[in-house]
Scaffold this motif. Structure first.
Motif, PDB file in Angstrom:
ATOM      1  N   LEU A  30       0.828  -1.221  -0.253  1.00 49.64           N
ATOM      2  CA  LEU A  30      -0.151   0.077  -0.282  1.00 49.64           C
ATOM      3  C   LEU A  30       1.013   0.899   0.055  1.00 49.64           C
ATOM      4  O   LEU A  30       0.480   2.096  -0.570  1.00 49.64           O
ATOM      5  CB  LEU A  30      -0.874  -0.307   1.440  1.00 49.64           C
ATOM      6  CG  LEU A  30      -2.203  -0.903   1.071  1.00 49.64           C
ATOM      7  CD1 LEU A  30      -2.797  -1.075   2.525  1.00 49.64           C
ATOM      8  CD2 LEU A  30      -2.983   0.085  -0.715  1.00 49.64           C
ATOM      9  N   THR A  39       2.206   1.925  -4.808  1.00 53.51           N
ATOM     10  CA  THR A  39       1.801   0.826  -4.950  1.00 53.51           C
ATOM     11  C   THR A  39       1.723  -0.200  -5.796  1.00 53.51           C
ATOM     12  O   THR A  39       1.685  -0.011  -6.743  1.00 53.51           O
ATOM     13  CB  THR A  39      -0.624   1.498  -5.467  1.00 53.51           C
ATOM     14  OG1 THR A  39      -0.893   2.634  -4.183  1.00 53.51           O
ATOM     15  CG2 THR A  39      -1.276   0.263  -4.591  1.00 53.51           C
ATOM     16  N   GLY A  41      -0.439  -3.347  -6.092  1.00 50.87           N
ATOM     17  CA  GLY A  41      -1.121  -4.364  -5.797  1.00 50.87           C
ATOM     18  C   GLY A  41      -2.161  -4.618  -6.999  1.00 50.87           C
ATOM     19  O   GLY A  41      -3.379  -5.722  -6.917  1.00 50.87           O
ATOM     20  N   ASP A  42      -1.153  -5.568  -8.092  1.00 48.50           N
ATOM     21  CA  ASP A  42      -1.396  -6.398  -8.909  1.00 48.50           C
ATOM     22  C   ASP A  42      -1.122  -7.626  -8.621  1.00 48.50           C
ATOM     23  O   ASP A  42      -0.571  -8.157  -9.993  1.00 48.50           O
ATOM     24  CB  ASP A  42      -0.540  -5.423 -10.751  1.00 48.50           C
ATOM     25  CG  ASP A  42      -0.796  -4.298 -10.346  1.00 48.50           C
ATOM     26  OD1 ASP A  42      -2.270  -3.724 -10.137  1.00 48.50           O
ATOM     27  OD2 ASP A  42      -0.617  -3.027 -11.391  1.00 48.50           O
ATOM     28  N   PRO A  64      -4.998  -7.754  -4.831  1.00 46.75           N
ATOM     29  CA  PRO A  64      -3.532  -7.013  -4.180  1.00 46.75           C
ATOM     30  C   PRO A  64      -3.162  -7.815  -2.710  1.00 46.75           C
ATOM     31  O   PRO A  64      -4.047  -8.778  -1.884  1.00 46.75           O
ATOM     32  CB  PRO A  64      -3.782  -5.910  -3.563  1.00 46.75           C
ATOM     33  CG  PRO A  64      -5.192  -5.650  -4.350  1.00 46.75           C
ATOM     34  CD  PRO A  64      -5.734  -6.842  -4.568  1.00 46.75           C
TER      35      PRO A  64
END
Lengths: 277, 277, 277, 277
Positions: A30, A39, A41-42, A64
Motif C-alpha cells: 500500500l 501501490t 496491488g497487481d 492485492p
C-alpha cells in the motif's frame, strides 16, 4: 515495478517477516517509499521450501496482498527456512497468476523488480533465444519470466552468476539492436533451495534499490534487547527491495552492479557485469 | 474443449439466447451433451457489437459461467445485433482471462472449440510464423489464440476463408514435421462485426459438432405459435456447438470440412480445405 | 449441495488423500456419483492443523477445485495429521470466500453438506438465536455457517454432540413454525484439532451419503500388498461424502441418524436425535 | 472508506467520466487526494440504467478498478443517462462482490462512503430493525448495505429524504445505546433511475467530502472552448466524492448536513437532519 524480499536462515513463521515489521512487504503493497509506484496491488506471490519436498510451494494470486486472506493464513501457519515474497505493480501486462512472481522451474525460484525497456519490441527476439525445449514452459507474458528462462537457457543450473550475466548480456545486445538506450533494469533473486543469489544491475547504472540485512551477531551487539535476534541463527539473512523498518545498523545497500550470495558459510558480495552471448 | 455460440440478426437482449433456451450455453456449462467434457467451467467470455463503437466489447472471467453474476447482469441489460459467447474447458493451460475466448484484434473477434494436438511440441514453431509486428499482442498461452494470430498473419482482413485455410495448412504442416498424426481439430467462428464465418474441420475428418439455425421464414411456417420467431428478422441466424433445445426443424449440422458465412443477403455454405503456406 | 472429507491420523501429505485416489475429492468436484449435483464447482476450502499452531490454517477460493493451482501447491507441500476439505455446489447463495467451508471459530472447524429447506424464510429467526456476542462474526450468508454459530451458541465447546443436537432441534422447531415439512438435511464434520465428530441426519430420514473408512488393521489383512496401509498408524481414519475408490472392505456407511467420533483410543458410533431448545 | 460518483444527464459513454478526466475515479483508486485512504483497491462497482430495462445493470468485482479489463470494456462500449460508480477501501470487512457498491433493490441503487462507527457492536440491533420481509435479501456484511435496507424499511419508495433521515436517526439512536459517540459518517447517493438524491452528513459534523458540478450553462460561459460542454444537456450533473479535475468554477461543495436532488427541472439543495424512529 514491484517489491520483493528473500529470507534465508532459521526456520521461521512467515508472519514474522511478512506482516510483523513496521514497514513489512504487506505495508509496502500500500505504501512503498522507495519504489517507482506507491501501490503494488497487481497480484503477489510467495514461495517457500519445506523439509519434505525438493521443489518450493508457490502461492500466487491476482488481487492485492494487503487484503488477501489466504496469504494471511499461510503466513500464520507455515514455517520455512527459505522463502521469497513478491508484490507486483504491473506496467501494463495482464494481471494474472502466470505473471506473478516468484516463477519456478524444477527446484529453482526466480523473482524480479524492474523492467526490460520497450519489452514489446524485443519480446519475440528474446523469446527465440530461449532453449526450444523450455519454450513451451513459458506461461505468462512478463519480461521477468523471459529473463528467468534465458538464465535457465544460459546455464543457471551450473553457474548461476554466469547465467544471469549472459541473460543480461543478451538483453542488452537485443536492446541495442532495437535502438533501446538503456534496456535493462533489474533487481533479481534466484535460489535452488540452499543458496540465494541477489543481483542489482541496470544498463544506465541507476538501479532499483536493494538492501541486505547485517550479520546477526553484529545486530545482537547493537540491540541486545531484541528477542527476535536471539532466536535466529547467525546464518540468517534478509534481502529486500526496501528496508522493513528503521532499526539502526540493520540494513546495507547492495552496491550498483553487484550481486550477493547467501549460503552456508560466509556470504559473498561481488561485482556484476553482463556477458556477451 | 469448449462450447460456443454466435448470434447475428435483429438486436436482441443477450438473455434471450444465453439463458432462456432449455439447453442454453449456460446450461451447457454444467451439462454439455455433445462436448468432450460435460463441464465447461474454466472461464468464459462474451463479445458484442454496439451501435456506437467499431470494436466489440469483450467481457471475460476465469470462473464458471453458470454462477457468474456479472454475466447475468450483462445478459439482462445489453442488446446487440451480433454477439459471441464461449465457455471453456481447459485441457491444461492456465485458467486466466487472456486464455478465455473470444479473442479480439481491432474490429475482429475469434473463438474456437477443439485443439491443436501436442500443441506444446509446436507452440514455438507456430508462434514464429506469426507476423513479428503482431507477436507482442499475443497475451495468453492457448493454441486458439495462436490460430487467430496466424489467421491475421495470413490475410484475415482481406480474405477470411483463405486466411483460415492457410492457418490450417500451416498447423497441419507443422504437425507433420513434428510427427503428429492428426494435428488440427476445430470449430471456429470469426467476425468483423458485419459477417460471421464459421468453420468445421479436423485433420482426421471427425470434427467437433457444429450446428446452424434454420431460416427464420421456414421456422415460422413450422411453428406459427412461437412469438419469438415473429419478432426477429429473416436474416437472424445462430451458429452453435450444440443445439440450444429440441425444436423440430430448427437445427442443421454444418457438414464436415465446411464453412458457412452469415451475411447481409443470402448466407452461404462451402467446402473447407487447408491450404499450403 | 457439496462433498467433503475429513482426515485424522498419521501426518500425511495432503496430496495423498486430495488428489491421488481414483475418485478423489478433486475428481468428485467434476464427477460426483452420489451427490445431488454432478459438479461441485462453486468454491472450495481446505483447513489443516499444524504442529506449531493451535488454530487451523484455512485456504478458501471461489473458483472450482479442479483447476486451482494454489490448492495443488498446498496439497503437494503441506503435511498434516488432521485436515478437512470441502467442495461446494451453491444452491443460489453467493459464490464468495465467506460462503466456502470449512468455517473456523477459534480452534474449531466446521463443514456441512446438505441444506436447511426454505432457509430464506428462517434466516432471520435462526440468526436471532445466535449468541449476540457471536453475531458479528458471521461473515457469509449460508445456512451452514448459521448452523455452526448455533452449535457454538448451544455449547459446542463443552459438549459437541449435544450442541449439534440442540442446533438441529432449533432448526426443526423453526421449520415447523414456518410450515416447512422437512427442514434439515445434513452431514456435518466438526473438530477442535484433536477429535472429529461427524453427523448424518435429516428431518425426513433420507440423509445425504456419508462413509467412514475401515480400521487400518483390518484393511491391512485384506490388502497386505498396499504399501500406503503399512505407513499410516492404526488410528488413521477418513470420513467422506462418498468413497474415494472401490477398495473392497474399505468403506462403511454411517447409519441414518447417527454420529461418529474419531479420537485417540477407540472410535465411537452413536445414534443422533435433535434436542429441543 | 471509499470514493464514488453519480452521473445524470445526456446519455454518455461511461469512459468520458470514468477514465478520461485527469483525476478520474480510476485515478482516485490509486491516488485519492481527499479520502481517508490514498488507495481504494478493495473492489469496485458500476451501475447504469439503460433505455430498455427498468432495473439498472450492476457490475461488481473484487479486484482494484485500476487494472480491471472488464470495467475498461464496459466504459468503452456502454452509454447511459444515469450511472453510479464506486471504488472501495475496506476497513476490515471481507473483500467480496456482495460487499461492493452500488447495492440494488428493485429499481433502486445505493452507494455509500463513510462508516458506522463500531458497526460490529450495532450490527445485530440494526439488522433487526430491517423489515423481516427484506432480511433475507441482505447478502453482504457491510454497514452500507444495512443502511440501504434500513432506508428501504423506512419508506425509501415513497419519501427518499425522509427514509434516509429515519435511517440516520435509527443509527444514531442505536449508537447512543451502545455508547458510541459519533456513530454515523456518510455521503450517500441513491436513485430510482430518474432522480438522484445525494446526502452529506456525519454525527460529529465533519463529514467526508462531497461535491456537485456547476450548471452546464454557467460552465459553458466560463469555458466556451470546451467541446464536451456543448454536447451535454443543461440538465447534466455530476456528484462526486472529490473533484475529477481542476476546472475553475466547475465544482461546488455540498454543505455539511445537506442533501441535493438531481431531477428533471430545477435541482435542489436542502438541509438534512436525522429523524427519530
Amino acid at each position: 515495478m514491484c517489491r520483493w524480499l528473500a529470507y534465508s536462515g532459521s526456520p521461521l513463521l512467515l508472519d514474522t517477516i511478512l506482516y510483523k515489521p513496521a514497514h513489512s512487504l504487506i505495508d509496502q503493497s500500500l505504501h512503498s517509499r522507495m519504489g517507482v509506484e506507491t501501490t503494488n496491488g497487481d497480484g503477489f506471490g510467495i514461495g517457500w521450501y519445506t523439509e519434505d519436498t525438493d521443489t518450493p510451494a508457490i502461492l500466487r494470486e491476482i488481487g492485492p496482498a494487503w487484503n488477501n486472506r489466504n496469504l494471511r493464513e499461510i503466513a500464520d501457519h507455515v514455517t520455512s527456512p527459505l522463502f521469497f515474497a513478491h508484490i507486483r505493480a504491473s506496467t501494463g501486462t495482464a494481471v494474472q497468476q502466470t505473471n506473478c512472481h516468484p516463477f519456478r522451474h524444477g527446484r529453482w525460484m526466480w523473482m524480479h523488480n524492474g523492467a526490460i525497456a520497450d519489452f514489446h519490441l524485443m519480446r519475440r527476439d528474446l523469446t527465440l533465444l530461449v532453449d526450444p525445449q523450455l519454450f513451451s514452459s513459458i506461461e505468462g507474458t512478463t519480461d521477468s519470466e523471459v529473463m528467468f528462462y534465458l538464465a535457465l537457457t544460459f546455464g543457471l543450473d551450473e553457474d548461476p552468476p554466469g547465467a544471469v550475466a549472459r541473460m543480461a548480456g543478451a538483453v542488452e545486445r537485443c536492446g541495442r539492436e532495437h535502438g533501446v538506450e538503456s534496456p535493462l533494469q533489474m533487481t533479481v533473486a534466484v535460489t535452488e533451495g540452499r543458496r540465494v543469489w541477489a543481483f542489482r544491475y541496470s544498463s544506465q547504472g541507476a538501479s532499483r534499490s536493494l538492501f541486505y540485512s547485517s550479520r546477526v551477531d553484529a545486530l545482537r551487539r547493537l540491540h541486545p534487547d531484541m528477542r527476535f535476534l536471539q532466536e535466529v541463527s547467525e546464518e540468517t539473512r534478509l534481502i529486500v527491495s526496501e528496508p522493513l523498518g528503521d532499526l539502526p545498523g540493520a540494513w546495507n545497500e547492495v552496491p550498483e552492479s553487484s550481486y550477493g550470495v547467501v549460503q552456508p558459510g560466509a556470504d559473498e558480495m561481488r561485482p556484476f557485469t553482463p556477458q556477451p552471448v
